[in-house]
Design an enzyme around this catalytic site. Structure first.
Site, PDB file in Angstrom:
ATOM      1  N   GLU A  37       0.957  -1.047  -0.011  1.00 19.89           N
ATOM      2  CA  GLU A  37      -0.086   0.206  -0.030  1.00 19.89           C
ATOM      3  C   GLU A  37       0.697   1.277   0.011  1.00 19.89           C
ATOM      4  O   GLU A  37       0.383   2.370  -0.551  1.00 19.89           O
ATOM      5  CB  GLU A  37      -0.959  -0.018   1.092  1.00 19.89           C
ATOM      6  CG  GLU A  37      -2.091  -0.980   1.278  1.00 19.89           C
ATOM      7  CD  GLU A  37      -1.490  -2.413   1.763  1.00 19.89           C
ATOM      8  OE1 GLU A  37      -0.500  -2.727   1.860  1.00 19.89           O
ATOM      9  OE2 GLU A  37      -2.615  -3.336   1.910  1.00 19.89           O
ATOM     10  N   HIS A  87       2.370  -8.823   1.745  1.00 24.46           N
ATOM     11  CA  HIS A  87       1.335  -8.234   1.418  1.00 24.46           C
ATOM     12  C   HIS A  87       0.102  -9.306   0.945  1.00 24.46           C
ATOM     13  O   HIS A  87       0.425  -9.911   0.193  1.00 24.46           O
ATOM     14  CB  HIS A  87       1.547  -7.135   0.344  1.00 24.46           C
ATOM     15  CG  HIS A  87       0.108  -6.583  -0.250  1.00 24.46           C
ATOM     16  ND1 HIS A  87      -0.751  -5.659   0.459  1.00 24.46           N
ATOM     17  CD2 HIS A  87      -0.488  -6.915  -1.420  1.00 24.46           C
ATOM     18  CE1 HIS A  87      -1.781  -5.478  -0.281  1.00 24.46           C
ATOM     19  NE2 HIS A  87      -1.573  -6.151  -1.342  1.00 24.46           N
ATOM     20  N   HIS A 143      -4.729   1.097   7.335  1.00 28.88           N
ATOM     21  CA  HIS A 143      -5.469   0.072   7.893  1.00 28.88           C
ATOM     22  C   HIS A 143      -4.386  -0.775   8.962  1.00 28.88           C
ATOM     23  O   HIS A 143      -3.230  -0.422   8.918  1.00 28.88           O
ATOM     24  CB  HIS A 143      -6.233  -1.017   6.987  1.00 28.88           C
ATOM     25  CG  HIS A 143      -5.113  -1.857   6.126  1.00 28.88           C
ATOM     26  ND1 HIS A 143      -4.419  -1.325   5.151  1.00 28.88           N
ATOM     27  CD2 HIS A 143      -4.449  -3.009   6.309  1.00 28.88           C
ATOM     28  CE1 HIS A 143      -3.510  -2.124   4.734  1.00 28.88           C
ATOM     29  NE2 HIS A 143      -3.312  -3.302   5.302  1.00 28.88           N
ATOM     30  N   GLU A 161       1.285  -1.600  11.578  1.00 31.73           N
ATOM     31  CA  GLU A 161       1.789  -2.638  11.284  1.00 31.73           C
ATOM     32  C   GLU A 161       3.249  -2.499  11.414  1.00 31.73           C
ATOM     33  O   GLU A 161       4.116  -3.509  11.921  1.00 31.73           O
ATOM     34  CB  GLU A 161       1.625  -2.989  10.016  1.00 31.73           C
ATOM     35  CG  GLU A 161       0.104  -3.508   9.574  1.00 31.73           C
ATOM     36  CD  GLU A 161      -0.296  -3.646   8.168  1.00 31.73           C
ATOM     37  OE1 GLU A 161       0.566  -3.942   7.134  1.00 31.73           O
ATOM     38  OE2 GLU A 161      -1.573  -3.808   7.988  1.00 31.73           O
TER      39      GLU A 161
END
Ligand SMILES: [Zn+2]
Length: 292
Positions: A37, A87, A143, A161
């Site tokens: 991302e 990912h 996210h 993350e």
């Protein structure tokens, strides 16, 4: 006399290498975790997964940013490099286009997740293509792990993350030395982990973003990784203080209910659970189970 010459030669060699900005030839093992991302040019979920018409282009750009990090690591004297595809399917990086100096880890397996493959033998962790935690304003595709989690809080700190992965690296006493992604995650990782060399390849403007050209982004990543690895002593492993308490806030109460079934876990609210342990690996394993 002979011994004196040998010592003098070693001193001169070390000084010459230091002057050239290089480490003396010794082990430098680098772990590179690559998300998608935060890759330059990418803005929409359609571009991040199998089936999206532009996914082939963006997996190529993801591979190119991984290669830029490998190039930077080699420039700084890396002797061993492992790339973790981190990912979605964990099958995005194009193996034939990845630089041959690195090994590639694909597919999901154990509790280390985006950090699968890291251990105490590594000297540094590099994070490429990362994004901010859920709920962050002006952040691209923000996210935390999945769209089912709203918050992941370790010892009171809300983690993206990158923060979670820094704690995993810290468990093995390995520092995160570099991160690339959007401006928002660069700021978050420095706030949580402390000194990390960061490269922002795009800046969120609400749901949109202003990007640097992919070729420029790759150049910035290569330079940043090389600079960080040449300055390895400036970075410390991220090690939250035990005992550890993990709180997870889900977007759906059913998920919180399921996550509370594990012995030791407790329901703390309609959509939240908590789990505590003096062993960080217990916390890491619980999180992997709870978020499935
Ligand atoms: Zn991702």
């Amino acid at each position: 006399m002979k011994k004196f010459h040998a010592v003098l030669a070693a001193v001169l060699l070390t000084a010459a290498l230091a002057a050239a900005g290089q480490q003396p030839a010794e082990k430098l093992k680098v772990f590179i975790s690559v998300d998608m991302e935060g890759v330059s040019g990418l803005i929409h979920w359609d571009e991040t997964g199998q089936g999206g018409p532009d996914y082939p282009l963006f997996r190529k750009l993801m591979t190119a940013e991984a290669n830029a990090a490998i190039a930077g690591a080699l420039e700084a004297g890396a002797t061993e490099i492992v790339v973790r595809d981190a990912h979605d399917s964990a099958r995005n990086i194009l193996p034939d286009l990845l630089r041959p100096e690195a090994r590639l880890i694909r597919e999901w397996n154990g509790p280390l997740s985006m950090m699968e493959g890291v251990d105490r033998t590594f000297d540094a962790v590099v994070l490429v293509g990362y994004h901010a935690r859920a709920g962050t304003p002006d952040a691209v595709l923000k996210h935390t792990m999945s769209l089912s989690l709203y918050d992941v809080i370790l010892n009171g700190v809300r983690l993206p993350e990158a923060g979670w992965n820094a704690a995993i690296a810290g468990y093995f006493d390995v520092p995160v030395v570099f991160l690339s992604g959007d401006t928002a995650i660069c700021k978050q990782v420095r706030e949580i982990v402390g000194n990390v060399e960061t490269v922002a390849v795009k800046e969120g403007l609400g749901k949109a973003a202003s990007m640097v050209h992919p070729a420029k982004a790759q150049e910035m990543i290569q330079k940043g990784v090389a600079a960080a690895l040449r300055n390895l002593k400036a970075f410390k492993p991220y090690k939250p203080i035990p005992p550890y308490k993990l709180e997870i806030v889900f977007t759906d109460e059913n998920l919180a209910q399921r996550a509370s079934w594990v012995p030791g876990a407790s329901r703390t609210g309609e959509r939240s659970v908590a789990f505590a342990s003096s062993d960080l690996m217990d916390i890491i394993k619980y999180f992997r189970l709870a978020r499935l």
